[in-house]
Motif scaffolding. Structure first.
Motif, PDB file in Angstrom:
ATOM      1  N   ILE A 126     -48.093  -2.912  -4.548  1.00 16.01           N
ATOM      2  CA  ILE A 126     -49.018  -1.782  -4.374  1.00 16.01           C
ATOM      3  C   ILE A 126     -49.206  -1.478  -2.894  1.00 16.01           C
ATOM      4  CG2 ILE A 126     -51.419  -1.023  -4.668  1.00 16.01           C
ATOM      5  CD1 ILE A 126     -51.454  -2.672  -7.283  1.00 16.01           C
ATOM      6  N   LYS A 127     -49.402  -2.517  -2.108  1.00 16.08           N
ATOM      7  CA  LYS A 127     -49.578  -2.365  -0.660  1.00 16.08           C
ATOM      8  C   LYS A 127     -48.364  -1.678  -0.043  1.00 16.08           C
ATOM      9  CE  LYS A 127     -50.125  -5.278   3.468  1.00 16.08           C
ATOM     10  NZ  LYS A 127     -50.216  -6.688   3.936  1.00 16.08           N
ATOM     11  N   LYS A 128     -47.170  -2.031  -0.533  1.00 11.82           N
ATOM     12  CA  LYS A 128     -45.942  -1.421  -0.033  1.00 11.82           C
ATOM     13  C   LYS A 128     -45.859   0.048  -0.453  1.00 11.82           C
ATOM     14  CE  LYS A 128     -41.721  -0.966   1.476  1.00 11.82           C
ATOM     15  NZ  LYS A 128     -41.465  -0.808   2.922  1.00 11.82           N
ATOM     16  N   ILE A 129     -46.168   0.350  -1.704  1.00  6.37           N
ATOM     17  CA  ILE A 129     -46.087   1.716  -2.220  1.00  6.37           C
ATOM     18  C   ILE A 129     -47.107   2.626  -1.535  1.00  6.37           C
ATOM     19  CG2 ILE A 129     -46.381   3.149  -4.290  1.00  6.37           C
ATOM     20  CD1 ILE A 129     -43.755   1.597  -4.199  1.00  6.37           C
ATOM     21  N   LYS A 130     -48.244   2.079  -1.164  1.00  3.76           N
ATOM     22  CA  LYS A 130     -49.289   2.882  -0.504  1.00  3.76           C
ATOM     23  C   LYS A 130     -48.820   3.465   0.820  1.00  3.76           C
ATOM     24  CE  LYS A 130     -53.459   1.064  -0.358  1.00  3.76           C
ATOM     25  NZ  LYS A 130     -54.506   0.026  -0.264  1.00  3.76           N
ATOM     26  N   LYS A 131     -47.768   2.911   1.399  1.00  3.49           N
ATOM     27  CA  LYS A 131     -47.247   3.419   2.661  1.00  3.49           C
ATOM     28  C   LYS A 131     -46.386   4.661   2.470  1.00  3.49           C
ATOM     29  CE  LYS A 131     -47.220  -1.178   4.817  1.00  3.49           C
ATOM     30  NZ  LYS A 131     -46.377  -2.240   5.424  1.00  3.49           N
ATOM     31  N   ALA A 132     -45.998   4.930   1.223  1.00  2.00           N
ATOM     32  CA  ALA A 132     -45.152   6.090   0.938  1.00  2.00           C
ATOM     33  C   ALA A 132     -46.001   7.334   0.713  1.00  2.00           C
ATOM     34  CB  ALA A 132     -44.297   5.817  -0.293  1.00  2.00           C
ATOM     35  N   LYS A 133     -45.425   8.490   0.984  1.00  2.00           N
ATOM     36  CA  LYS A 133     -46.136   9.739   0.771  1.00  2.00           C
ATOM     37  C   LYS A 133     -46.073  10.147  -0.700  1.00  2.00           C
ATOM     38  CE  LYS A 133     -45.255  11.559   5.419  1.00  2.00           C
ATOM     39  NZ  LYS A 133     -44.637  12.669   6.199  1.00  2.00           N
ATOM     40  N   GLY A 134     -47.021  10.984  -1.109  1.00  4.37           N
ATOM     41  CA  GLY A 134     -46.999  11.537  -2.450  1.00  4.37           C
ATOM     42  C   GLY A 134     -47.665  10.658  -3.491  1.00  4.37           C
ATOM     43  N   LYS A 135     -47.447  11.047  -4.747  1.00  2.00           N
ATOM     44  CA  LYS A 135     -48.076  10.350  -5.865  1.00  2.00           C
ATOM     45  C   LYS A 135     -47.123   9.328  -6.480  1.00  2.00           C
ATOM     46  CE  LYS A 135     -51.075  14.241  -7.130  1.00  2.00           C
ATOM     47  NZ  LYS A 135     -51.491  15.172  -8.204  1.00  2.00           N
ATOM     48  N   HIS A 136     -47.670   8.165  -6.776  1.00  2.00           N
ATOM     49  CA  HIS A 136     -46.910   7.108  -7.435  1.00  2.00           C
ATOM     50  C   HIS A 136     -47.787   6.455  -8.490  1.00  2.00           C
ATOM     51  CE1 HIS A 136     -44.738   7.565  -3.623  1.00  2.00           C
ATOM     52  NE2 HIS A 136     -43.679   7.149  -4.290  1.00  2.00           N
ATOM     53  N   ASN A 137     -47.155   5.989  -9.539  1.00  2.00           N
ATOM     54  CA  ASN A 137     -47.869   5.297 -10.609  1.00  2.00           C
ATOM     55  C   ASN A 137     -47.213   3.947 -10.861  1.00  2.00           C
ATOM     56  OD1 ASN A 137     -49.754   7.534 -11.745  1.00  2.00           O
ATOM     57  ND2 ASN A 137     -47.755   8.530 -11.615  1.00  2.00           N
ATOM     58  N   ILE A 138     -48.039   2.930 -10.938  1.00  2.31           N
ATOM     59  CA  ILE A 138     -47.568   1.596 -11.307  1.00  2.31           C
ATOM     60  C   ILE A 138     -48.217   1.230 -12.636  1.00  2.31           C
ATOM     61  CG2 ILE A 138     -47.530  -0.845 -10.692  1.00  2.31           C
ATOM     62  CD1 ILE A 138     -47.522  -0.020  -7.755  1.00  2.31           C
ATOM     63  N   VAL A 139     -47.370   0.994 -13.628  1.00  2.00           N
ATOM     64  CA  VAL A 139     -47.859   0.614 -14.952  1.00  2.00           C
ATOM     65  C   VAL A 139     -47.630  -0.882 -15.119  1.00  2.00           C
ATOM     66  CG1 VAL A 139     -47.766   1.036 -17.429  1.00  2.00           C
ATOM     67  CG2 VAL A 139     -47.231   2.898 -15.822  1.00  2.00           C
ATOM     68  N   VAL A 140     -48.713  -1.612 -15.297  1.00  2.00           N
ATOM     69  CA  VAL A 140     -48.648  -3.069 -15.401  1.00  2.00           C
ATOM     70  C   VAL A 140     -48.815  -3.484 -16.859  1.00  2.00           C
ATOM     71  CG1 VAL A 140     -49.742  -5.235 -14.713  1.00  2.00           C
ATOM     72  CG2 VAL A 140     -49.554  -3.354 -13.067  1.00  2.00           C
ATOM     73  N   GLN A 141     -47.918  -4.357 -17.315  1.00  2.00           N
ATOM     74  CA  GLN A 141     -47.993  -4.874 -18.681  1.00  2.00           C
ATOM     75  C   GLN A 141     -48.215  -6.379 -18.648  1.00  2.00           C
ATOM     76  OE1 GLN A 141     -47.885  -3.315 -21.859  1.00  2.00           O
ATOM     77  NE2 GLN A 141     -48.579  -5.384 -22.379  1.00  2.00           N
ATOM     78  N   GLN A 142     -49.345  -6.815 -19.190  1.00  2.00           N
ATOM     79  CA  GLN A 142     -49.579  -8.257 -19.307  1.00  2.00           C
ATOM     80  C   GLN A 142     -48.648  -8.846 -20.367  1.00  2.00           C
ATOM     81  OE1 GLN A 142     -53.850  -8.519 -20.139  1.00  2.00           O
ATOM     82  NE2 GLN A 142     -54.181  -9.241 -18.060  1.00  2.00           N
ATOM     83  N   LEU A 143     -48.198 -10.081 -20.116  1.00  2.00           N
ATOM     84  CA  LEU A 143     -47.263 -10.756 -21.016  1.00  2.00           C
ATOM     85  C   LEU A 143     -47.815 -12.116 -21.440  1.00  2.00           C
ATOM     86  CD1 LEU A 143     -44.003 -10.065 -18.975  1.00  2.00           C
ATOM     87  CD2 LEU A 143     -44.704  -8.888 -21.071  1.00  2.00           C
ATOM     88  N   PRO A 144     -47.459 -12.559 -22.643  1.00  2.00           N
ATOM     89  CA  PRO A 144     -47.877 -13.901 -23.076  1.00  2.00           C
ATOM     90  C   PRO A 144     -47.205 -14.979 -22.224  1.00  2.00           C
ATOM     91  CG  PRO A 144     -47.084 -12.560 -24.924  1.00  2.00           C
ATOM     92  CD  PRO A 144     -46.695 -11.851 -23.680  1.00  2.00           C
ATOM     93  N   SER A 145     -47.855 -16.111 -22.090  1.00  2.00           N
ATOM     94  CA  SER A 145     -47.257 -17.225 -21.360  1.00  2.00           C
ATOM     95  C   SER A 145     -46.306 -18.038 -22.233  1.00  2.00           C
ATOM     96  CB  SER A 145     -48.352 -18.145 -20.813  1.00  2.00           C
ATOM     97  OG  SER A 145     -49.160 -18.637 -21.865  1.00  2.00           O
TER      98      SER A 145
END
Length: 420
Positions: free
Chosen positions: A234-253
């Motif tokens: 996220i910190k890396k993507i915040k440096k880019a211009k424009g709109k970005h979406n990160i979709v996070v999926q939790q997974l079983p252990s």
């Protein structure tokens, strides 16, 4: 295209133009039932069978795109004296085997590349060595044929994996050195370990990292990729211009077949995805979270109903294709266990997967994908350009027991952009 392939991946399905592979060697067999778990295996593979199955994958990809072998790329960069010195020094320091540094540096590049991957036998000429239960002074890289995890192409850069298990840390060092120094593949590397705010809790592996579209990343979080690792991205993507979406999926252990997102979800085409129904589509305790970023700021973080609905709301409507079919949960579980949801796209609607997952392939066929055997592709019995959608089915009776599929065994470095 020039002889040097520069990294560029803006989707999971763009036509493949370059991919890094690693043919499994003796490092796969160099373990016992007692230490297989430490090597992240639940069983010991039959190398002779695994090699033949992997050969199918490699030969199919060689018919389609530019392929590169890790060992060849590593051998090439070890011809550079300062690269050789630096890589060996860092490996010996981190793995606390400084006593073998001089002997490693005395090897020619090809032999050194072999020992970095396959391990260095432990010298038994001391009492400590003689009584040691260890076989190797430098452990083999048992998992390196899963080239997906140690580095991942993120748009025009290469994100170096911060592996969850120490037994795989050397893989990341090798891949970083390759991208920084190879004359054949080139990409600016981003390494979490180099960040001044690096935290031990940060782990990121490529099996959890999917580039869905230029503005959408899909990332799994579980035993291999932590929330702190995603915060780094996220910190890396915040440096880019424009709109970005990160979709996070939790997974079983547990079970271990859920170690990465690509074991339960992969992209197949502009309008289709492969899903493991119980985790991706059915209500459960594993959350799907949308993180929206606009011009350097996180605008919102909110829970979503599921991954497929979230992508639809982001303007990426996908029809789910079901791992193991739709009729029997037991069949779904069996085929997911053997990487039935793990497909590698060589182009939109053109993918590679295991032949053993027959119910999954039947479901694919019902959704318009022609099933083509890898042997027919290799023997030039079919012309792939004749098919709009297809699955190339490779043998996987042994490879699947290693805990991964076609996507796990491929590290794409360049894809053509997709017209959505």
């Amino acid at each position: 295209m020039s002889n040097v392939i520069e990294t560029c991946v803006h989707s999971e399905i763009g036509e493949i133009e370059g991919v890094i592979l690693h043919t499994p060697g003796s490092e796969v067999e160099n373990m016992t039932p007692g230490n297989a778990e430490r090597a992240l295996y639940s069983d010991i593979l039959n190398l002779s069978v695994a090699e033949q199955e992997y050969k199918q994958l490699s030969e199919v990809l060689s018919k389609i795109t530019n392929t590169f072998q890790v060992k060849d790329l590593l051998t090439e960069i070890l011809e550079i004296p300062e690269v050789k010195e630096d890589l060996v020094t860092r490996i010996c320091k981190v793995e606390q085997v400084k006593t073998i540094k001089s002997s490693l540096l005395s090897l020619d590049p090809e032999k050194l590349a072999t020992q970095i991957i396959e391990g260095v036998p432990l010298n038994k000429n001391t009492l400590t060595g003689f009584l040691s239960d260890e076989r190797n002074a430098l452990r083999p890289l048992h998992n390196f044929f899963f080239t997906r995890d140690a580095s991942m192409t993120m748009y025009d850069e290469v994100l170096i994996g911060k592996m969850a298990n120490k037994v795989r840390e050397r893989e990341s060092k090798v891949m970083e050195a390759i991208f920084n120094h190879s004359s054949k593949v080139m990409g600016k590397t981003v390494n979490p370990m180099s960040d001044k705010h690096m935290r031990d809790e940060i782990t990121i592996e490529g099996g959890d990292f999917l580039v869905a579209r230029e503005d959408i990343l899909l990332i799994g979080t579980g035993v291999r990729t932590t929330t702190q690792g995603i915060d780094f991205i996220i910190k890396k993507i915040k440096k880019a211009k424009g709109k970005h979406n990160i979709v996070v999926q939790q997974l079983p252990s547990k079970p271990e077949s859920f170690i990465h997102l690509d074991m339960v979800f992969t992209l197949l085409d502009r309008d289709k995805c492969m899903v493991y129904d119980p985790i991706i589509m059915q209500p459960n305790k594993y959350q799907t979270i949308l993180i929206s970023i606009d011009n350097g700021k996180v605008q919102k973080i909110e829970k979503q109903n599921n991954l497929v609905e979230c992508l639809r709301d982001l303007g990426m409507p996908l029809e789910p294709v079901y791992c193991g079919g739709r009729k029997d949960i037991w069949i779904q579980e069996r085929e997911q266990w053997h990487s039935g949801a793990n497909f590698f796209a060589v182009g939109p609607g053109k993918v590679i997967g295991y032949a053993r997952n027959v119910y999954t392939l039947e479901e694919m066929n019902n959704n318009g994908f022609e099933i083509i055997s890898a042997s027919d592709v290799i023997a030039d019995k079919v012309n792939l350009s004749d098919y709009e959608k297809y699955v190339i089915a490779i043998s996987g009776s042994e490879l699947a027991r290693g805990g991964g599929g076609a996507r796990c065994m491929t590290m794409p470095i360049r894809r053509r952009k997709v017209e959505w």
